[in-house]
Design a protein around this motif. Structure first.
Motif, PDB file in Angstrom:
ATOM      1  N   VAL A 112       1.045  -1.289   0.261  1.00  0.00           N
ATOM      2  CA  VAL A 112       0.185  -0.328  -0.431  1.00  0.00           C
ATOM      3  C   VAL A 112       1.014   1.714   0.073  1.00  0.00           C
ATOM      4  CG1 VAL A 112      -2.062  -1.531   1.362  1.00  0.00           C
ATOM      5  CG2 VAL A 112      -0.371  -0.035   2.851  1.00  0.00           C
ATOM      6  N   THR A 113       0.604   2.180  -1.066  1.00  0.00           N
ATOM      7  CA  THR A 113       0.776   3.201   0.184  1.00  0.00           C
ATOM      8  C   THR A 113       0.227   4.393   0.230  1.00  0.00           C
ATOM      9  OG1 THR A 113       2.280   5.385  -1.376  1.00  0.00           O
ATOM     10  CG2 THR A 113      -0.223   4.621  -2.299  1.00  0.00           C
ATOM     11  N   ARG A 114       0.913   5.328   0.887  1.00  0.00           N
ATOM     12  CA  ARG A 114       0.253   6.970   2.044  1.00  0.00           C
ATOM     13  C   ARG A 114      -1.212   7.266   0.944  1.00  0.00           C
ATOM     14  NH1 ARG A 114       2.257   9.829   5.055  1.00  0.00           N
ATOM     15  NH2 ARG A 114       4.325   9.277   5.025  1.00  0.00           N
ATOM     16  N   GLY A 115      -1.033   7.844  -0.226  1.00  0.00           N
ATOM     17  CA  GLY A 115      -1.692   8.565  -1.293  1.00  0.00           C
ATOM     18  C   GLY A 115      -1.532   9.929  -0.519  1.00  0.00           C
ATOM     19  N   GLY A 150      -2.164  10.552   3.181  1.00  0.00           N
ATOM     20  CA  GLY A 150      -1.703   9.618   4.150  1.00  0.00           C
ATOM     21  C   GLY A 150      -2.931   8.182   5.185  1.00  0.00           C
ATOM     22  N   PHE A 151      -4.043   8.686   4.252  1.00  0.00           N
ATOM     23  CA  PHE A 151      -5.089   7.405   4.409  1.00  0.00           C
ATOM     24  C   PHE A 151      -5.449   6.788   3.135  1.00  0.00           C
ATOM     25  CE2 PHE A 151      -6.538  11.237   7.025  1.00  0.00           C
ATOM     26  CZ  PHE A 151      -7.497  10.541   8.286  1.00  0.00           C
ATOM     27  N   GLY A 152      -4.241   6.880   2.538  1.00  0.00           N
ATOM     28  CA  GLY A 152      -4.035   5.474   0.996  1.00  0.00           C
ATOM     29  C   GLY A 152      -4.511   6.325  -0.249  1.00  0.00           C
ATOM     30  N   ALA A 153      -4.356   5.656  -1.103  1.00  0.00           N
ATOM     31  CA  ALA A 153      -4.501   5.355  -2.738  1.00  0.00           C
ATOM     32  C   ALA A 153      -5.882   5.325  -2.594  1.00  0.00           C
ATOM     33  CB  ALA A 153      -2.983   4.701  -3.739  1.00  0.00           C
ATOM     34  N   ALA A 154      -6.535   6.086  -4.004  1.00  0.00           N
ATOM     35  CA  ALA A 154      -7.714   5.875  -3.940  1.00  0.00           C
ATOM     36  C   ALA A 154      -7.962   3.918  -4.538  1.00  0.00           C
ATOM     37  CB  ALA A 154      -7.699   6.811  -5.226  1.00  0.00           C
TER      38      ALA A 154
END
Length: 206
Positions: free
Chosen positions: A87-90, A93-97
């Motif tokens: 995963v990545t932060r987006g 910080g709540f993640g990518a779409a």
């Protein structure tokens, strides 16, 4: 029947009484020493450094470091392995779409059906900002980041105390669910140490 010297018997009895009391009162046996344990350090700056060093037992535990990564990907577990699935932060910080943190992380911990662990959960589950990346830093460097309003989200020292003592996402570190070791001590102890650190000048280790 094993025969114990009188002194040995007294020592065993004392340990049986004192150790549980120490744990119940949040003493050293719980994992964090109280601020009063550093009262004998006459120099105010040195006392402040010693208190923050005790706070470091929490700040540098996997429960904190996993969500304060040096990259845009969190780590997980006591071994601090790269998050699986990747995963990545987006942007916030709540993640990518399409792969937001809330896709898997609900409002509370969710134990696995086989009893072998759990998916951690909290309503605010997200990564710390890039400016608050702690992995790979020394304790002194982490201290400098925490104190700097330009990097800590604009928090004053008083608000840092409030954050450490009462924020429920911070508090998750002491209730991480099956399969994870809690942060040392309790959140109340950690908050009290933070207050004592601020009151002694908020000095940082070198």
């Amino acid at each position: 029947m094993i025969s114990l010297p009188r002194f040995g018997l007294f020592a065993l009895i004392a340990a049986a009484i004192i150790l549980p009391l120490s744990i119940a009162r949040g003493g050293e046996a719980s994992g964090l020493r109280p601020a009063s344990a550093f009262a004998g350090i006459a120099d105010r700056n040195a006392r402040s450094v010693a208190i923050f060093t005790e706070m470091g037992k929490v700040l540098m535990s996997p429960r904190c470091l996993n969500c304060h990564p040096r990259t845009d990907s969190p780590t997980q577990g006591d071994a601090m392995l790269l998050h699986s699935p990747p995963v990545t932060r987006g942007p916030d910080g709540f993640g990518a779409a399409g792969m937001e943190c809330a896709t898997c992380h609900g409002p509370r911990n969710a134990p696995f059906g086989n009893g072998g662990g759990s998916v951690p959960g909290n309503d605010k589950w997200h990564l710390a900002p890039r400016s608050m990346a702690w992995q790979g830093l020394t304790l002194g460097q982490i201290c400098a980041v925490i104190k700097d309003p330009k990097r800590n989200g604009g928090l004053s020292l008083d608000r840092i105390v409030e954050h450490n003592a009462k924020d429920d996402l911070v508090g998750w570190g002491w209730h991480p669910g099956p399969g994870r070791k809690p942060a040392p001590g309790t959140q109340a102890e950690f908050g009290a140490l933070t207050r004592a650190w601020v009151e002694t000048g908020a000095a940082c280790p070198k």
